[in-house]
Design a protein around this motif. Structure first.
Motif, PDB file in Angstrom:
ATOM      1  N   GLU A 266      -3.618   2.323   2.964  1.00  0.00           N
ATOM      2  CA  GLU A 266      -4.962   1.867   3.334  1.00  0.00           C
ATOM      3  C   GLU A 266      -5.306   2.170   4.788  1.00  0.00           C
ATOM      4  N   ARG A 267      -4.325   2.182   5.659  1.00  0.00           N
ATOM      5  CA  ARG A 267      -4.573   2.453   7.087  1.00  0.00           C
ATOM      6  C   ARG A 267      -4.430   3.927   7.447  1.00  0.00           C
ATOM      7  N   TRP A 268      -3.928   4.715   6.530  1.00  0.00           N
ATOM      8  CA  TRP A 268      -3.701   6.127   6.767  1.00  0.00           C
ATOM      9  C   TRP A 268      -5.030   6.852   6.909  1.00  0.00           C
TER      10      TRP A 268
ATOM     11  N   THR B 139       8.961   4.875  -1.936  1.00  0.00           N
ATOM     12  CA  THR B 139       8.965   4.473  -3.340  1.00  0.00           C
ATOM     13  C   THR B 139       7.879   3.448  -3.657  1.00  0.00           C
ATOM     14  N   ASN B 140       7.658   2.476  -2.782  1.00  0.00           N
ATOM     15  CA  ASN B 140       6.639   1.463  -3.068  1.00  0.00           C
ATOM     16  C   ASN B 140       5.255   2.080  -3.197  1.00  0.00           C
ATOM     17  N   VAL B 141       4.948   3.028  -2.338  1.00  0.00           N
ATOM     18  CA  VAL B 141       3.643   3.682  -2.396  1.00  0.00           C
ATOM     19  C   VAL B 141       3.558   4.576  -3.631  1.00  0.00           C
ATOM     20  N   LEU B 142       4.654   5.254  -3.962  1.00  0.00           N
ATOM     21  CA  LEU B 142       4.654   6.057  -5.185  1.00  0.00           C
ATOM     22  C   LEU B 142       4.432   5.189  -6.418  1.00  0.00           C
TER      23      LEU B 142
ATOM     24  N   ARG C 254       4.820   0.677   2.602  1.00  0.00           N
ATOM     25  CA  ARG C 254       4.379  -0.723   2.658  1.00  0.00           C
ATOM     26  C   ARG C 254       5.521  -1.610   3.158  1.00  0.00           C
ATOM     27  N   ASP C 255       6.640  -1.015   3.373  1.00  0.00           N
ATOM     28  CA  ASP C 255       7.848  -1.751   3.723  1.00  0.00           C
ATOM     29  C   ASP C 255       7.738  -2.313   5.144  1.00  0.00           C
ATOM     30  N   ARG C 256       7.837  -3.614   5.255  1.00  0.00           N
ATOM     31  CA  ARG C 256       7.687  -4.258   6.569  1.00  0.00           C
ATOM     32  C   ARG C 256       8.774  -3.849   7.553  1.00  0.00           C
ATOM     33  N   ALA C 257       9.991  -3.675   7.064  1.00  0.00           N
ATOM     34  CA  ALA C 257      11.086  -3.276   7.950  1.00  0.00           C
ATOM     35  C   ALA C 257      10.824  -1.896   8.548  1.00  0.00           C
TER      36      ALA C 257
ATOM     37  N   VAL D  49       3.566   8.846  12.626  1.00  0.00           N
ATOM     38  CA  VAL D  49       2.821   7.623  12.341  1.00  0.00           C
ATOM     39  C   VAL D  49       3.410   6.962  11.094  1.00  0.00           C
ATOM     40  N   PHE D  50       3.842   5.729  11.229  1.00  0.00           N
ATOM     41  CA  PHE D  50       4.301   4.910  10.108  1.00  0.00           C
ATOM     42  C   PHE D  50       3.123   4.017   9.741  1.00  0.00           C
ATOM     43  N   THR D  51       2.620   4.145   8.513  1.00  0.00           N
ATOM     44  CA  THR D  51       1.420   3.417   8.139  1.00  0.00           C
ATOM     45  C   THR D  51       1.371   3.140   6.643  1.00  0.00           C
TER      46      THR D  51
END
Length: 139
Positions: free
Chosen positions: A132-134, A7-10, A110-113, A127-129
């Motif tokens: 920007e790092r994808w 959701t944050n990325v969306l 973007r979720d740190r958890a 891959v969890f990313t």
């Protein structure tokens, strides 16, 4: 290859128009990967938008709905017994992790958890990313 987008990325892509999402969106539009999602993920975004979190950005619901209709490939949530379990400290994020482990190459978040589980997810082939790092797949 499939990706799960949280959701944050969306919100960054569809509401805030964050330029850091551009490579992700370009690769999606070019058909270089598939965005998979469940109805619960769609409902979560609607809930976030309904709370007025982004009201100062005046989210265009028609644009958001069109993106979901055009790009999201809806799938049934995996049964917990069919998914290797990585437990997230935020229960709301578990659905993204489970789906990614069940059928995706990436979980874009973007979720740190969630990102904390990255090493363990990589051992399972996912891959969890962040956007920007994808690294987009080759054309």
């Amino acid at each position: 290859m499939c990706a799960v987008i949280d959701t944050n990325v969306l919100m960054d892509w569809l509401v805030f128009r964050n330029p850091g999402c551009a490579p992700l969106v370009e690769a999606l539009e070019a058909g270089r990967f598939r965005w998979i999602a469940t109805q619960a993920m769609r409902d979560e975004l609607a809930h976030v938008l309904g709370r007025g979190v982004a009201s100062t950005y005046s989210p265009d619901r028609a644009v958001i709905d069109e993106a979901w209709t055009r790009w999201a490939h809806f799938v049934e949530p995996p049964l917990p017994t069919l998914v290797p379990r990585l437990r997230c400290t935020d229960r709301d994020d578990q659905k993204y992790i489970d789906l990614a482990l069940h059928g995706a190459r990436w979980l874009i978040t973007r979720d740190r958890a969630v990102l904390k589980l990255g090493k363990r997810a990589a051992a399972l082939g996912v891959v969890f990313t962040t956007p920007e790092r994808w690294t987009p797949p080759e054309a």
